[in-house]
Enzyme design. Structure first.
Site, PDB file in Angstrom:
ATOM      1  N   SER A  46       0.842  -1.200   0.000  1.00 24.35           N
ATOM      2  CA  SER A  46       0.000   0.000   0.000  1.00 24.35           C
ATOM      3  C   SER A  46       0.881   1.256   0.000  1.00 24.35           C
ATOM      4  O   SER A  46       1.669   1.434  -0.919  1.00 24.35           O
ATOM      5  CB  SER A  46      -0.958  -0.050   1.200  1.00 24.35           C
ATOM      6  OG  SER A  46      -1.962   0.930   1.089  1.00 24.35           O
ATOM      7  N   ASP A 178      -5.542  -3.847  -2.552  1.00 24.52           N
ATOM      8  CA  ASP A 178      -4.482  -3.593  -1.585  1.00 24.52           C
ATOM      9  C   ASP A 178      -3.909  -4.890  -1.005  1.00 24.52           C
ATOM     10  O   ASP A 178      -4.647  -5.719  -0.462  1.00 24.52           O
ATOM     11  CB  ASP A 178      -5.098  -2.747  -0.460  1.00 24.52           C
ATOM     12  CG  ASP A 178      -4.072  -2.197   0.514  1.00 24.52           C
ATOM     13  OD1 ASP A 178      -2.950  -2.727   0.572  1.00 24.52           O
ATOM     14  OD2 ASP A 178      -4.421  -1.240   1.224  1.00 24.52           O
TER      15      ASP A 178
END
Length: 308
Positions: A46, A178
């Protein structure tokens, strides 16, 4: 084979990525070298994946410049028009943010650099929601197989596609979200990667957190929660718990002489992934600066362990 295999791991955490960026800026200040030249592998999830891509791209961006990415671009990335608020039902029926600003920022900071071009190896986790399995972007694989080579801006966009915050990225017919859903702390993934080529006793791993969540969920509050009440807190609990587990595993496997974890509690800053208000950005900067000051001795030990 070098005497040491030096690994950097950077957690996910949205706007809280400013904390590891500040630590890396201090590392570059102390060593006088770009972070990518200090490590053989940089793993990031991320926000940590964005940092990994930016640190390792040709003409690598300084960590100080990446602090600016969060401080100067964060409010644009995490902004919503009135129409977006209405259309998404405040994030309940659609993603909370339009990804256009995020994509524009990634394009500006990462340019046309590709995975195969990185000046040191990177590993960036993401998750394929259709095939229901983790996927890893690896620069080493991209150099061997052109089909596994992608622009770094797309690698970063995929790993930053936090569920409920941004729309998944469709890349080669794969819907990617993610990597934090399984590896918000990618340190153990990074260790597994280097152990394919090096013995355990040669590995030194530096792990950077984005702030320990401190928001409590007491018994009286959670005992009668159902699906609606647990939806958002459950994400925080899973992310925080999985990060701590990896910290524990790496401490047991590598020991304190070869594993260095830089993490701090978010006592004054918000633990929200998307609070890019001026007040919170100041609090996050102060949190990062406090981590550096309080961890000065351990930072010296980490830099001594990774060597010149």
């Amino acid at each position: 084979m070098p005497d040491r295999v030096k690994v950097l791991s950077i957690d996910g955490g949205g706007i809280r990525g400013i904390i590891p960026a500040l630590v890396l800026a201090e590392v570059e200040r102390r060593t006088g070298r770009p972070a990518a030249r200090l490590f053989d592998l940089i793993a990031g999830t991320s926000a940590g994946g964005i940092l990994a891509c930016a640190l390792a791209k040709p003409g690598a961006l300084s960590a100080e410049r990446l602090v600016d990415l969060f401080e100067k671009e964060g409010a644009r990335i995490f902004s919503r028009s009135i129409w977006q608020r209405i259309r998404s039902g405040q994030g309940l029926v659609d993603e909370k943010y339009d990804a256009a600003a995020l994509e524009e920022v990634l394009g500006r900071y990462l340019g046309d650099a590709r995975l195969r071009d990185t000046v040191t190896d990177i590993l960036v986790p993401t998750y394929d929601t259709e095939r229901r399995r983790p996927e890893f972007f690896k620069s080493a694989r991209a150099r061997e197989d052109p089909k596994l080579d992608f622009p770094l801006r797309e690698v970063a966009r995929a790993t930053a596609s936090a569920p409920t915050y941004f729309e998944p990225l469709l890349l080669d017919d794969r819907p990617l979200i993610d990597g934090g859903v399984f590896a918000v702390n990618p340190g153990m993934c990074a260790l597994a990667e280097v152990l394919r080529h090096a013995p355990l006793e040669e590995v030194v791993l530096v792990s950077l957190g984005t702030g320990q969540l401190t928001r409590p969920y007491p018994w009286e509050e959670v005992k009668d929660w159902g699906l609606l009440e647990w939806a958002r807190p459950l994400i925080d609990v899973v992310f925080d718990g999985s990060s701590d587990v990896v910290d524990y595993q790496l401490t047991q496997v590598l020991g304190e002489a070869r594993f260095f974890r830089f993490q701090t509690e978010l006592t004054s800053a918000s633990d929200d992934l998307d609070d890019a208000s001026e007040r919170n950005l100041r609090a996050l900067r102060l949190t990062g600066e406090r981590l550096i000051a309080e961890g000065a001795r351990e930072l010296d030990a980490a830099l001594a362990a990774i060597g010149p």
